[in-house]
Design an enzyme around this catalytic site. Structure first.
Site, PDB file in Angstrom:
ATOM      1  N   CYS A 134      50.992  40.280  73.593  1.00  0.00           N
ATOM      2  CA  CYS A 134      52.436  40.132  73.390  1.00  0.00           C
ATOM      3  C   CYS A 134      53.093  41.492  73.208  1.00  0.00           C
ATOM      4  O   CYS A 134      52.936  42.123  72.156  1.00  0.00           O
ATOM      5  CB  CYS A 134      52.718  39.243  72.170  1.00  0.00           C
ATOM      6  N   CYS A 137      55.880  41.413  70.502  1.00  0.00           N
ATOM      7  CA  CYS A 137      55.348  41.413  69.131  1.00  0.00           C
ATOM      8  C   CYS A 137      54.824  42.790  68.734  1.00  0.00           C
ATOM      9  O   CYS A 137      55.042  43.243  67.605  1.00  0.00           O
ATOM     10  CB  CYS A 137      54.195  40.422  69.003  1.00  0.00           C
ATOM     11  N   ASP A 138      54.110  43.424  69.641  1.00  0.00           N
ATOM     12  CA  ASP A 138      53.282  44.568  69.256  1.00  0.00           C
ATOM     13  C   ASP A 138      53.642  45.896  69.911  1.00  0.00           C
ATOM     14  O   ASP A 138      53.035  46.922  69.589  1.00  0.00           O
ATOM     15  CB  ASP A 138      51.812  44.258  69.564  1.00  0.00           C
TER      16      ASP A 138
END
Length: 315
Positions: A134, A137-138
């Site tokens: 992701c 997300c990251d």
């Protein structure tokens, strides 16, 4: 007659827990059934920085733990069981588990979707430690580092472009001699100076002592094996894998409408079967994130409550 719950939620990720919380707060007799690990994918994430209002330095497990506490505070029941069959034909929905049979007036399906894996040595051990699925997300965790994106489709190319906002350099690793993304997306990738593409290549192994430090690559044309090592000053690099998702919906084949495995719903999370709703990553949707899953779960339960009010006499 066995107990008939007002609401049964299948799955205990963010979408399922949100649905369960809203059900319990509405004084509905609510049961959450989870076959495996509570929390779903987010439970494997060490840092959660993009969920609005979460506690400082939140991790996936800490966020899920708080969601579980809230569900239990309001009286939602939770069980571990694997649902093996469902009967959605009647007014009362029947779920057949390995341990027990469950009945409900309404059901929210929140079984999620899992990123497709490379299934190579080191991938599982280094997930969340350099290996991720992701970018949203990251991506920020790899600011000024080197990252590699595995895949060549729309998602891989779009995520590669997103990662250029953070990473020092982005390299796409494609098994094919050309990208499979839409031509308009390809054009943007090919014109981006921060993106390099390696063709006909695959990762065969990921290695590192607690964090990703090395990877082994194989050229699919020549068979040549090479190793990439993290820059000495960086100490690590990122591998973002975008080769598709696998919705966890096989159980519902022939029971509700599916679209390439995903569950189509209305904006009210309604499936094509009355009294059955879907929430989270198992739905047909654009963005699969904790925040959208929670919104889905809340909406599904509010609509389920209205459905029950309109279709069942007060007891």
């Amino acid at each position: 007659m066995s107990m008939v719950y007002d609401l049964i939620v299948i799955g205990a990720g963010p979408g399922g827990l949100s649905a369960g919380l809203y059900g319990a707060r509405a004084k509905m007799n609510t049961l959450i059934i989870e076959k495996d690990r509570t929390g779903g994918q987010i439970a494997t994430t060490d840092e959660v920085a993009n969920y609005p209002g979460s506690i400082q330095n939140a991790t996936g497990p800490s966020l899920i733990a708080r969601m579980v506490e809230q569900c239990e505070e309001f009286g939602a029941k939770r069980v571990k069981d694997t649902i093996e069959d469902v009967d959605f034909d009647g007014k009362i929905k029947v779920l057949k588990g390995k341990k027990e049979e469950y009945k409900a007036k309404a059901v929210v399906i929140a079984t999620g979707a899992t990123p497709r894996k490379l299934n190579i040595p080191g991938e599982k051990e280094l997930t969340g430690k350099g290996v991720t699925y992701c970018a949203t997300c990251d991506g920020a965790f790899f600011t000024d580092l080197e990252v590699f994106v595995v895949g060549g489709g729309d998602s891989a190319c779009e995520e590669a472009m997103f990662l250029t906002k953070f990473a020092r350099k982005v390299t796409i690793l494609s098994r094919d001699p050309e990208l499979t993304a839409a031509k308009s997306i390809q054009a943007k990738v090919l014109s981006n100076d921060k993106i390099e593409i390696k063709w006909n290549v695959e990762i065969t192994e990921l290695k590192g002592d607690g964090i990703l430090e090395y990877m082994t690559l194989r050229n699919l044309e020549t068979g040549e094996i090479t190793e990439h090592e993290a820059d000495e000053e960086d100490g690590t690099f990122g591998v973002f894998i975008f080769i598709g998702f696998a919705p966890q919906t096989k159980l519902f084949e022939g029971k509700i409408e599916l679209d390439r495995g995903y569950i189509p719903t209305s904006s009210n999370m309604e499936t094509n079967v009355e009294g059955v709703y879907a929430a989270g990553d198992c739905r047909v949707k654009v963005l699969r994130q904790v925040v959208t899953a929670c919104g889905d779960g809340a909406t599904a339960t509010v609509m389920a409550e209205k459905y029950i009010e309109n279709n069942f006499d007060e007891e």
